[in-house]
Design a protein around this motif. Structure first.
Motif, mmCIF file in Angstrom:
data_model
loop_
_atom_site.group_PDB
_atom_site.id
_atom_site.type_symbol
_atom_site.label_atom_id
_atom_site.label_comp_id
_atom_site.label_asym_id
_atom_site.label_seq_id
_atom_site.Cartn_x
_atom_site.Cartn_y
_atom_site.Cartn_z
ATOM 1 N N ILE A 134 55.307 32.890 37.152
ATOM 2 C CA ILE A 134 54.479 33.185 37.723
ATOM 3 C C ILE A 134 54.660 33.012 39.205
ATOM 4 O O ILE A 134 54.497 31.111 38.710
ATOM 5 N N PRO A 135 54.274 33.146 40.084
ATOM 6 C CA PRO A 135 54.346 32.113 41.257
ATOM 7 C C PRO A 135 53.038 30.911 41.578
ATOM 8 O O PRO A 135 52.480 31.627 40.923
ATOM 9 N N PRO A 136 53.366 29.913 42.164
ATOM 10 C CA PRO A 136 51.987 29.525 41.937
ATOM 11 C C PRO A 136 51.454 30.119 42.620
ATOM 12 O O PRO A 136 50.990 30.658 43.772
ATOM 13 N N PHE A 137 49.700 29.216 42.660
ATOM 14 C CA PHE A 137 48.752 29.346 43.904
ATOM 15 C C PHE A 137 49.186 28.512 45.210
ATOM 16 O O PHE A 137 49.759 27.387 44.649
ATOM 17 N N GLU A 138 48.772 29.009 46.196
ATOM 18 C CA GLU A 138 48.749 28.505 47.706
ATOM 19 C C GLU A 138 47.690 27.703 47.517
ATOM 20 O O GLU A 138 46.682 28.586 47.462
ATOM 21 N N LEU A 139 47.946 26.355 48.604
ATOM 22 C CA LEU A 139 46.693 25.511 48.683
ATOM 23 C C LEU A 139 45.420 26.529 50.153
ATOM 24 O O LEU A 139 46.449 27.624 50.626
ATOM 25 N N ASN A 140 44.592 26.658 49.163
ATOM 26 C CA ASN A 140 43.362 27.377 50.827
ATOM 27 C C ASN A 140 43.300 28.646 50.607
ATOM 28 O O ASN A 140 43.567 29.647 51.896
ATOM 29 N N LYS A 141 43.853 29.043 49.494
ATOM 30 C CA LYS A 141 43.770 30.446 49.514
ATOM 31 C C LYS A 141 43.276 30.942 47.969
ATOM 32 O O LYS A 141 43.187 29.725 47.069
ATOM 33 N N PRO A 142 43.153 32.287 47.769
ATOM 34 C CA PRO A 142 42.429 32.571 46.299
ATOM 35 C C PRO A 142 42.845 32.357 45.665
ATOM 36 O O PRO A 142 43.666 32.708 45.175
ATOM 37 N N ILE A 143 41.901 31.386 43.981
ATOM 38 C CA ILE A 143 42.983 31.597 42.982
ATOM 39 C C ILE A 143 42.926 33.339 42.377
ATOM 40 O O ILE A 143 41.913 33.551 42.779
ATOM 41 N N GLN A 144 43.219 33.184 41.471
ATOM 42 C CA GLN A 144 43.363 34.884 40.517
ATOM 43 C C GLN A 144 43.530 34.614 39.497
ATOM 44 O O GLN A 144 44.159 33.343 38.573
ATOM 45 N N SER A 145 42.714 35.508 38.732
ATOM 46 C CA SER A 145 42.152 35.538 36.960
ATOM 47 C C SER A 145 42.222 36.999 36.662
ATOM 48 O O SER A 145 42.113 38.133 37.635
ATOM 49 N N GLY A 146 42.355 37.266 34.884
ATOM 50 C CA GLY A 146 41.644 38.694 34.770
ATOM 51 C C GLY A 146 40.193 38.811 35.031
ATOM 52 O O GLY A 146 39.213 37.675 35.172
ATOM 53 N N ILE A 147 39.829 39.691 35.744
ATOM 54 C CA ILE A 147 39.060 40.534 36.427
ATOM 55 C C ILE A 147 38.260 42.360 36.065
ATOM 56 O O ILE A 147 39.026 42.380 35.572
ATOM 57 N N ILE A 148 36.931 41.955 35.812
ATOM 58 C CA ILE A 148 36.184 43.055 34.904
ATOM 59 C C ILE A 148 35.949 43.063 36.476
ATOM 60 O O ILE A 148 34.600 42.542 36.601
ATOM 61 N N ALA A 149 35.783 44.076 37.397
ATOM 62 C CA ALA A 149 35.147 44.283 38.333
ATOM 63 C C ALA A 149 34.365 46.364 38.582
ATOM 64 O O ALA A 149 34.394 46.535 37.609
ATOM 65 N N GLU A 150 33.427 46.513 39.488
ATOM 66 C CA GLU A 150 32.574 47.415 39.532
ATOM 67 C C GLU A 150 32.991 48.345 40.746
ATOM 68 O O GLU A 150 33.056 47.290 41.308
ATOM 69 N N VAL A 151 33.291 49.556 40.923
ATOM 70 C CA VAL A 151 33.530 50.287 42.245
ATOM 71 C C VAL A 151 32.745 50.187 42.838
ATOM 72 O O VAL A 151 32.219 51.341 42.313
ATOM 73 N N VAL A 152 32.116 49.841 44.156
ATOM 74 C CA VAL A 152 30.819 50.135 44.902
ATOM 75 C C VAL A 152 30.686 50.852 45.706
ATOM 76 O O VAL A 152 30.015 51.033 46.879
ATOM 77 N N ASP A 153 32.177 50.742 46.293
ATOM 78 C CA ASP A 153 32.096 52.430 47.602
ATOM 79 C C ASP A 153 34.103 52.492 46.903
ATOM 80 O O ASP A 153 35.155 51.627 47.165
ATOM 81 N N SER A 154 34.042 53.554 47.394
ATOM 82 C CA SER A 154 35.633 54.490 47.520
ATOM 83 C C SER A 154 35.984 54.737 48.026
ATOM 84 O O SER A 154 35.869 55.730 48.405
ATOM 85 N N HIS A 155 37.663 55.105 48.912
ATOM 86 C CA HIS A 155 38.024 55.794 49.121
ATOM 87 C C HIS A 155 39.750 56.270 48.558
ATOM 88 O O HIS A 155 40.746 56.731 49.208
ATOM 89 N N LEU A 156 39.874 56.310 47.482
ATOM 90 C CA LEU A 156 40.709 56.594 47.079
ATOM 91 C C LEU A 156 40.247 58.018 45.507
ATOM 92 O O LEU A 156 38.558 57.868 44.990
ATOM 93 N N GLN A 157 40.980 58.741 45.586
ATOM 94 C CA GLN A 157 40.456 59.756 44.664
ATOM 95 C C GLN A 157 40.556 59.351 43.403
ATOM 96 O O GLN A 157 39.543 60.402 42.639
#
Length: 333
Positions: free
Chosen positions: A59-82
């Motif tokens: 898997i590609p390395p994280f880029e410097l001064n870019k956000p780290i990523q991982s598994g996340i649970i999130a809530e949809v607070v606004d949607s423009h997708l059906q």
């Protein structure tokens, strides 16, 4: 404002808080075809350490001064997708941001009525899938065999041991303190557990706990612990290699026993794996895990840290063994 955690500089050896940087930016506005997501839970995992290196991997390395990523649970607070509406909860590989936009690609809806949301990062997410598929597809345990699990009190290890018991194995766990030894035997019903930090002769302890030898070794740690287990594997042993957390912070290649003679003379199979190798089996594996969980035959243990600012420290705590089961950071309600 919207906080974001960046990889500030690459670690040399063991990472520290200096490798991370928190910045603030405006909360983004979703465009047509986008969602606005609010982070609720963040998964921190040992494999993220490898992505902090500037090195080619699966898997590609994280880029410097870019956000780290991982598994996340999130809530949809606004949607423009059906396919998504406000109030939906989703799981996906997302950035360490309080708020972020998404096209919906790679997101999976999760139902808080079926299981608590954090479970979808743990026993009903990549953790559970890694344990189940690594054990059943590579370890192929049979009733009456002996299964040894290193990193046994961690997120994957606790699930591997429980599944081993459900499949009729004798299960021995290796962990790093007496509290976790008790947790493994009392809560997760391992047959034996070994504290490698206080055991003067680990090989002897494994021999005592596994008098019939080791048929399956689920390896989460590598290093000297794995060396000790390999000394006791049986003919045709199977060794799924899930991780090597004991080696992730090494700056030089450590030396250990040469594995080829052991694997050769024991006709043993050692296979490393990435959970994506078994993507086609995710639906059936998830159904089995959910059934066991709902029947009360699987127990889930989580260590929950609180607050967005504590994500880096929770990640660092993994390397100190401060987690029992899955390490998760709760960011919001």
């Amino acid at each position: 404002m919207n906080k974001t955690i960046l990889l500030h500089k690459r670690p040399q050896g063991k990472p520290s808080l200096e490798n991370f940087k928190t910045v603030s930016e405006e909360v983004p506005t979703p465009k047509e075809g986008e969602l606005l997501l609010k982070t609720v839970y963040v998964s921190v995992d040992p494999y993220l350490r490898g992505r902090m290196n500037d090195a080619k991997s699966y898997i590609p390395p994280f880029e410097l001064n870019k956000p780290i990523q991982s598994g996340i649970i999130a809530e949809v607070v606004d949607s423009h997708l059906q396919d998504f509406k406000k109030g939906d909860f989703v799981s996906g590989m997302l950035a360490w941001k309080e708020f972020q936009t998404s096209t919906g690609k790679g997101l999976t809806k999760v139902d808080p009525k079926l299981a608590k949301l954090s479970s979808y990062l743990g026993i009903l997410g990549m953790t559970g899938l890694t344990a189940y598929l690594g054990l059943t597809e590579i370890g192929k345990p049979k009733e009456g065999e002996t299964l040894v699990v290193s990193g046994a009190a961690g997120a994957v290890g606790t699930v591997v041991g429980q599944i081993g018991k459900l499949l009729g194995c004798k299960v021995v766990g290796i962990t790093g303190n007496d509290e976790k030894v008790k947790l493994l035997t009392s809560t997760f019903h391992f047959d034996h557990a070994i504290n490698y930090k206080t055991t003067p002769d680990l090989k002897a302890a494994i021999k005592s706990s596994c008098p019939d030898g080791v048929d399956v070794y689920f390896d989460n740690v590598g290093g000297e612990i794995s060396d000790a287990v390999l000394a006791h594997i049986n003919k045709f042993a199977r060794l799924p290699v899930c991780g090597a957390i004991s080696l992730y912070n090494e700056t030089e290649v450590p030396m250990g026993p040469r594995l080829q003679p052991i694997l050769l003379t024991k006709s043993a199979t050692m296979r490393g794996f990435i959970i994506g190798d078994f993507a086609s089996k995710f639906p059936s594996a998830t159904r089995q895990l959910a059934a066991w969980l709902n029947e009360g035959r699987l127990q889930s243990r989580e260590t929950i840290a609180e607050g967005f600012d504590n994500i880096p420290q929770a990640f660092l705590d993994l390397f100190e063994g401060k987690n029992k089961g899955k390490m998760i950071v709760k960011v919001g309600e």
